[in-house]
Write an enzyme that holds these catalytic residues in place. Structure first.
Site, mmCIF file in Angstrom:
data_model
loop_
_atom_site.group_PDB
_atom_site.id
_atom_site.type_symbol
_atom_site.label_atom_id
_atom_site.label_comp_id
_atom_site.label_asym_id
_atom_site.label_seq_id
_atom_site.Cartn_x
_atom_site.Cartn_y
_atom_site.Cartn_z
ATOM 1 N N ASN A 33 1.008 -1.189 0.021
ATOM 2 C CA ASN A 33 -0.025 -0.010 0.095
ATOM 3 C C ASN A 33 0.842 1.164 -0.001
ATOM 4 O O ASN A 33 1.633 1.599 1.100
ATOM 5 C CB ASN A 33 -0.778 -0.029 1.233
ATOM 6 C CG ASN A 33 -1.624 1.343 1.490
ATOM 7 O OD1 ASN A 33 -2.021 2.102 0.498
ATOM 8 N ND2 ASN A 33 -2.175 1.361 2.796
ATOM 9 N N LYS A 40 0.024 4.258 -0.146
ATOM 10 C CA LYS A 40 -0.628 5.383 0.634
ATOM 11 C C LYS A 40 -0.511 6.646 -0.482
ATOM 12 O O LYS A 40 -0.450 6.462 -1.528
ATOM 13 C CB LYS A 40 -0.110 5.714 1.822
ATOM 14 C CG LYS A 40 -0.026 4.347 2.775
ATOM 15 C CD LYS A 40 0.257 4.622 4.135
ATOM 16 C CE LYS A 40 0.539 3.550 5.089
ATOM 17 N NZ LYS A 40 0.038 3.401 6.394
ATOM 18 N N HIS A 88 -9.304 1.034 5.254
ATOM 19 C CA HIS A 88 -8.128 1.258 6.050
ATOM 20 C C HIS A 88 -8.145 1.918 7.187
ATOM 21 O O HIS A 88 -9.113 2.754 7.094
ATOM 22 C CB HIS A 88 -7.188 1.728 5.088
ATOM 23 C CG HIS A 88 -5.685 1.727 5.462
ATOM 24 N ND1 HIS A 88 -5.378 2.316 6.349
ATOM 25 C CD2 HIS A 88 -4.612 1.007 5.276
ATOM 26 C CE1 HIS A 88 -3.924 2.451 6.623
ATOM 27 N NE2 HIS A 88 -3.442 1.462 5.962
ATOM 28 N N GLU A 95 -6.620 4.351 8.221
ATOM 29 C CA GLU A 95 -6.445 5.694 7.980
ATOM 30 C C GLU A 95 -7.815 6.379 7.442
ATOM 31 O O GLU A 95 -7.969 7.729 7.792
ATOM 32 C CB GLU A 95 -5.280 5.997 7.055
ATOM 33 C CG GLU A 95 -3.952 5.872 7.662
ATOM 34 C CD GLU A 95 -2.767 5.324 7.033
ATOM 35 O OE1 GLU A 95 -2.879 5.530 5.635
ATOM 36 O OE2 GLU A 95 -1.639 4.909 7.661
ATOM 37 N N GLU A 120 -5.104 -5.337 10.852
ATOM 38 C CA GLU A 120 -3.896 -4.262 10.902
ATOM 39 C C GLU A 120 -4.452 -3.694 12.275
ATOM 40 O O GLU A 120 -5.228 -2.635 12.124
ATOM 41 C CB GLU A 120 -4.129 -3.383 9.649
ATOM 42 C CG GLU A 120 -3.867 -3.809 8.265
ATOM 43 C CD GLU A 120 -3.428 -2.751 7.451
ATOM 44 O OE1 GLU A 120 -2.307 -3.033 7.120
ATOM 45 O OE2 GLU A 120 -3.966 -1.680 7.178
ATOM 46 N N GLY A 155 3.113 2.072 10.828
ATOM 47 C CA GLY A 155 3.823 3.212 10.425
ATOM 48 C C GLY A 155 4.601 3.314 11.857
ATOM 49 O O GLY A 155 5.241 4.446 11.970
ATOM 50 N N SER A 181 3.835 -2.295 10.065
ATOM 51 C CA SER A 181 5.202 -2.665 10.501
ATOM 52 C C SER A 181 5.805 -3.802 10.166
ATOM 53 O O SER A 181 6.639 -4.214 10.904
ATOM 54 C CB SER A 181 5.638 -2.132 11.946
ATOM 55 O OG SER A 181 5.126 -0.730 12.246
HETATM 56 C C1 PEP Z 1 -0.652 0.141 6.136
HETATM 57 O O1 PEP Z 1 -0.774 1.077 5.952
HETATM 58 O O2 PEP Z 1 -1.420 -0.826 5.732
HETATM 59 C C2 PEP Z 1 0.512 -0.222 6.722
HETATM 60 C C3 PEP Z 1 0.646 -1.672 7.179
HETATM 61 O O3 PEP Z 1 1.508 0.478 6.995
HETATM 62 P P1 PEP Z 1 2.983 0.196 7.563
HETATM 63 O O4 PEP Z 1 3.531 -1.286 6.876
HETATM 64 O O5 PEP Z 1 3.881 0.998 7.222
HETATM 65 O O6 PEP Z 1 3.111 -0.163 8.834
#
Ligand code: PEP
Length: 246
Positions: free
Chosen positions: A8, A10, A91, A93, A161, A167, A206
């Site tokens: 992703n 983003k 997601h 976000e 998630e 992040g 992460s």
């Molecule tokens: C995400 O935004 O779906 C995600 C898993 O981000 P990150 O891997 O940067 O934690």
């Protein structure tokens, strides 16, 4: 079931970033991965990515509507037309920054299905919810209300998630990931029947090359949704390479 590693991007990536896709394509052509690979670039790069790409492509969001006077929105059919085969919906976000509710997420998943895309439906608890002992309850509630009836292994992928892991460099313990994925599987099977055992469950939050092997080879972890570490082909390849052949 074949695992899936999905990236992703983003709101990152300009035309120059397509060079990363070129590198990814070349490496995957040289050594076939043990999993499926998907990249979700920004909308603006989808069509150009489709021209480059040796990997499947997805969108990061879609409208719940099929078309019309909705300035700025992107329909699932537009994503498909630009080369996507799937789309991320719900997601955290989008849930947190754009106030998307479970019902919005379900409507987006149905819009994805109408366009012939598979929906990657995200669920996950906040740190406060986990600390309060509610992680499993929060995720089952989100699954109940964001996954529409009619979800199948062909049209749906679930991404667990934890919001606090996205992040941040923090991840749940391997036991916590294992327990949550077993819980999600059991919720899906109870609601949708035995066929739901084929729905892929991705872990996201992460995932990096150095923790991928431990996480991605856990039972009921059928791949990863990767944010930051999907932006550089070398990091993303390190995660893809952590999947053991079945
Ligand atoms: C995400 O935004 O779906 C995600 C898993 O981000 P990150 O891997 O940067 O934690």
């Amino acid at each position: 079931m074949r695992s899936l590693v999905a990236g992703n991007w983003k709101m990152n990536g300009l035309a120059a970033s397509l060079a990363e896709l070129e590198s990814l394509k070349a490496a995957l052509a040289a050594a076939a991965p043990a999993c499926e690979v998907l990249v979700c670039p920004p909308f603006t790069l989808l069509a150009q990515a489709a021209a480059v790409c040796g990997v499947a492509l997805g969108g990061q969001d879609c409208s719940p509507r099929d078309g019309g006077a909705f300035t700025g929105d992107i329909s699932a059919a537009m994503l498909k037309d630009a080369g996507a085969s799937s789309v991320i919906v719900g997601h955290s976000e989008r849930r947190q920054i754009h106030g998307e509710r479970d019902s919005d997420v379900a409507a987006k998943a149905q819009a994805a299905w109408r366009a012939g895309l598979s929906a990657i439906i995200c669920v996950g608890e906040t740190e406060a919810q986990r600390d309060a002992g509610n992680a499993h309850g929060i995720c089952s509630g989100q699954l109940d209300a964001s996954v529409p009836d009619g979800a199948t292994p062909q049209n749906t992928i679930i991404a667990y998630e934890p919001v606090w892991a996205i992040g941040t460099g923090k991840t749940p313990t391997l036991d916590d990931i294992k327990a949550m994925h077993a819980h999600i599987r059991s919720c899906l099977v109870t609601r949708l029947g035995e066929g739901a055992r084929g729905i892929r469950l991705l872990y996201g939050g992460s995932v990096k090359p150095d923790n991928a092997a431990d996480i991605l080879n856990l039972p009921e972890v059928n791949g990863a949704l990767v944010g930051g570490a999907s932006l550089k082909a070398s990091d993303f390849l390190g995660i893809i390479g952590a999947i053991k052949p079945a």
